[in-house]
Each structure stands twice: as structure tokens, then as C-alpha cells.
Design a protein around this motif. Structure first.
Motif, PDB file in Angstrom:
ATOM      1  N   VAL A 194       0.853  -1.189   0.000  1.00 12.48           N
ATOM      2  CA  VAL A 194       0.000   0.000   0.000  1.00 12.48           C
ATOM      3  C   VAL A 194       0.892   1.242   0.000  1.00 12.48           C
ATOM      4  O   VAL A 194       1.751   1.396   0.854  1.00 12.48           O
ATOM      5  CB  VAL A 194      -0.940   0.012   1.231  1.00 12.48           C
ATOM      6  N   LYS A 195       0.678   2.105  -0.975  1.00 18.12           N
ATOM      7  CA  LYS A 195       1.446   3.346  -1.090  1.00 18.12           C
ATOM      8  C   LYS A 195       0.903   4.384  -0.112  1.00 18.12           C
ATOM      9  O   LYS A 195      -0.298   4.458   0.138  1.00 18.12           O
ATOM     10  CB  LYS A 195       1.341   3.903  -2.513  1.00 18.12           C
ATOM     11  N   ALA A 196       1.797   5.189   0.410  1.00 20.42           N
ATOM     12  CA  ALA A 196       1.397   6.254   1.331  1.00 20.42           C
ATOM     13  C   ALA A 196       0.363   7.167   0.681  1.00 20.42           C
ATOM     14  O   ALA A 196      -0.577   7.618   1.341  1.00 20.42           O
ATOM     15  CB  ALA A 196       2.620   7.056   1.776  1.00 20.42           C
ATOM     16  N   GLY A 197       0.498   7.427  -0.611  1.00 23.27           N
ATOM     17  CA  GLY A 197      -0.443   8.295  -1.321  1.00 23.27           C
ATOM     18  C   GLY A 197      -1.875   7.804  -1.246  1.00 23.27           C
ATOM     19  O   GLY A 197      -2.810   8.614  -1.210  1.00 23.27           O
ATOM     20  N   GLU A 220      -9.849  12.878   1.848  1.00 20.46           N
ATOM     21  CA  GLU A 220     -11.245  12.828   1.407  1.00 20.46           C
ATOM     22  C   GLU A 220     -12.220  12.651   2.566  1.00 20.46           C
ATOM     23  O   GLU A 220     -13.239  13.332   2.616  1.00 20.46           O
ATOM     24  CB  GLU A 220     -11.439  11.696   0.395  1.00 20.46           C
ATOM     25  N   GLU A 221     -11.931  11.745   3.471  1.00 17.70           N
ATOM     26  CA  GLU A 221     -12.880  11.426   4.532  1.00 17.70           C
ATOM     27  C   GLU A 221     -12.744  12.285   5.784  1.00 17.70           C
ATOM     28  O   GLU A 221     -13.729  12.460   6.505  1.00 17.70           O
ATOM     29  CB  GLU A 221     -12.770   9.940   4.911  1.00 17.70           C
ATOM     30  N   PHE A 222     -11.538  12.811   6.040  1.00 15.13           N
ATOM     31  CA  PHE A 222     -11.313  13.512   7.302  1.00 15.13           C
ATOM     32  C   PHE A 222     -10.706  14.903   7.130  1.00 15.13           C
ATOM     33  O   PHE A 222     -10.423  15.566   8.119  1.00 15.13           O
ATOM     34  CB  PHE A 222     -10.426  12.662   8.225  1.00 15.13           C
ATOM     35  N   ASP A 223     -10.479  15.319   5.898  1.00 15.66           N
ATOM     36  CA  ASP A 223      -9.903  16.630   5.602  1.00 15.66           C
ATOM     37  C   ASP A 223      -8.557  16.840   6.296  1.00 15.66           C
ATOM     38  O   ASP A 223      -8.248  17.930   6.768  1.00 15.66           O
ATOM     39  CB  ASP A 223     -10.888  17.746   5.982  1.00 15.66           C
ATOM     40  N   LEU A 224      -7.757  15.780   6.375  1.00 13.61           N
ATOM     41  CA  LEU A 224      -6.426  15.887   6.967  1.00 13.61           C
ATOM     42  C   LEU A 224      -5.421  16.319   5.908  1.00 13.61           C
ATOM     43  O   LEU A 224      -5.489  15.879   4.757  1.00 13.61           O
ATOM     44  CB  LEU A 224      -5.977  14.558   7.573  1.00 13.61           C
ATOM     45  N   GLY A 225      -4.480  17.153   6.303  1.00 21.42           N
ATOM     46  CA  GLY A 225      -3.415  17.577   5.412  1.00 21.42           C
ATOM     47  C   GLY A 225      -2.326  16.523   5.301  1.00 21.42           C
ATOM     48  O   GLY A 225      -2.366  15.469   5.952  1.00 21.42           O
ATOM     49  N   HIS A 226      -1.333  16.841   4.503  1.00 22.39           N
ATOM     50  CA  HIS A 226      -0.261  15.887   4.218  1.00 22.39           C
ATOM     51  C   HIS A 226       0.505  15.476   5.477  1.00 22.39           C
ATOM     52  O   HIS A 226       0.731  14.286   5.707  1.00 22.39           O
ATOM     53  CB  HIS A 226       0.696  16.482   3.185  1.00 22.39           C
ATOM     54  N   GLY A 227       0.909  16.432   6.298  1.00 23.68           N
ATOM     55  CA  GLY A 227       1.702  16.124   7.488  1.00 23.68           C
ATOM     56  C   GLY A 227       0.959  15.247   8.477  1.00 23.68           C
ATOM     57  O   GLY A 227       1.509  14.270   8.998  1.00 23.68           O
ATOM     58  N   HIS A 228      -0.291  15.586   8.722  1.00 23.47           N
ATOM     59  CA  HIS A 228      -1.086  14.789   9.653  1.00 23.47           C
ATOM     60  C   HIS A 228      -1.360  13.397   9.077  1.00 23.47           C
ATOM     61  O   HIS A 228      -1.332  12.400   9.792  1.00 23.47           O
ATOM     62  CB  HIS A 228      -2.386  15.514  10.008  1.00 23.47           C
ATOM     63  N   SER A 229      -1.596  13.333   7.786  1.00 21.76           N
ATOM     64  CA  SER A 229      -1.815  12.033   7.145  1.00 21.76           C
ATOM     65  C   SER A 229      -0.567  11.166   7.225  1.00 21.76           C
ATOM     66  O   SER A 229      -0.651   9.958   7.473  1.00 21.76           O
ATOM     67  CB  SER A 229      -2.223  12.222   5.680  1.00 21.76           C
ATOM     68  N   MET A 230       0.607  11.780   7.053  1.00 22.87           N
ATOM     69  CA  MET A 230       1.854  11.022   7.145  1.00 22.87           C
ATOM     70  C   MET A 230       2.075  10.511   8.564  1.00 22.87           C
ATOM     71  O   MET A 230       2.663   9.445   8.754  1.00 22.87           O
ATOM     72  CB  MET A 230       3.043  11.862   6.668  1.00 22.87           C
ATOM     73  N   ALA A 231       1.588  11.234   9.559  1.00 23.37           N
ATOM     74  CA  ALA A 231       1.681  10.740  10.934  1.00 23.37           C
ATOM     75  C   ALA A 231       0.841   9.474  11.092  1.00 23.37           C
ATOM     76  O   ALA A 231       1.271   8.516  11.750  1.00 23.37           O
ATOM     77  CB  ALA A 231       1.232  11.813  11.928  1.00 23.37           C
TER      78      ALA A 231
END
Length: 72
Positions: A40-43, A51-62
Motif C-alpha cells: 500500500v502506497k502512502a499516497g 477525502e474522509e477527514f480533511d487531513l493535510g499531508h503532514g497529519h496524514s503522514m503521521a
């Protein structure tokens, strides 16, 4: 910002704990043996969280790091 601060801010914003995200990722078939499936790719995870939680890149990477097993 520390890793834990990212996770805390995500929980405040979404109402979901890191464990909740792990459970949702498992339901989506993204997990293997309790960790993010290496195929599974990080992207893919970033897109889902945006899409589901409106999280930005940094928070998603966490969340990606947490799903991979990072604890601190």
C-alpha cells in the motif's frame, strides 16, 4: 511538532484515535499482520484521509507512520 502532538491534533480534529484509524484501515484492507501492508502506497492512505477527514499531508503522514508501527 512531535509525533504525539500530531496524533493528538488529529484526534481533536476528527474525534478518532490512532487505534480507530488502524481499525478503519484494516476494514479497508490496507493492513497486513497488524501493520500497513507494504504494497500500500502512502499516497493511497493520504488520499483516503484527505477525502474522509480533511487531513493535510503532514497529519496524514503521521497516521501512515502509526500504521507502519511507529510509536513515538
Amino acid at each position: 511538532m512531535s509525533f504525539q502532538a500530531y496524533l493528538d491534533n488529529i484526534e481533536i480534529k476528527t474525534g478518532k484515535s490512532p487505534s480507530d484509524f488502524k481499525e478503519m484501515a484494516a476494514e479497508k484492507g490496507l493492513m497486513k499482520n497488524g501493520l500497513l501492508n507494504p504494497k500500500v502506497k502512502a499516497g493511497e492512505v493520504i488520499s483516503w484521509l484527505r477525502e474522509e477527514f480533511d487531513l493535510g499531508h503532514g497529519h496524514s503522514m503521521a497516521i501512515v507512520a502509526f500504521l507502519k508501527g511507529k510509536k513515538e
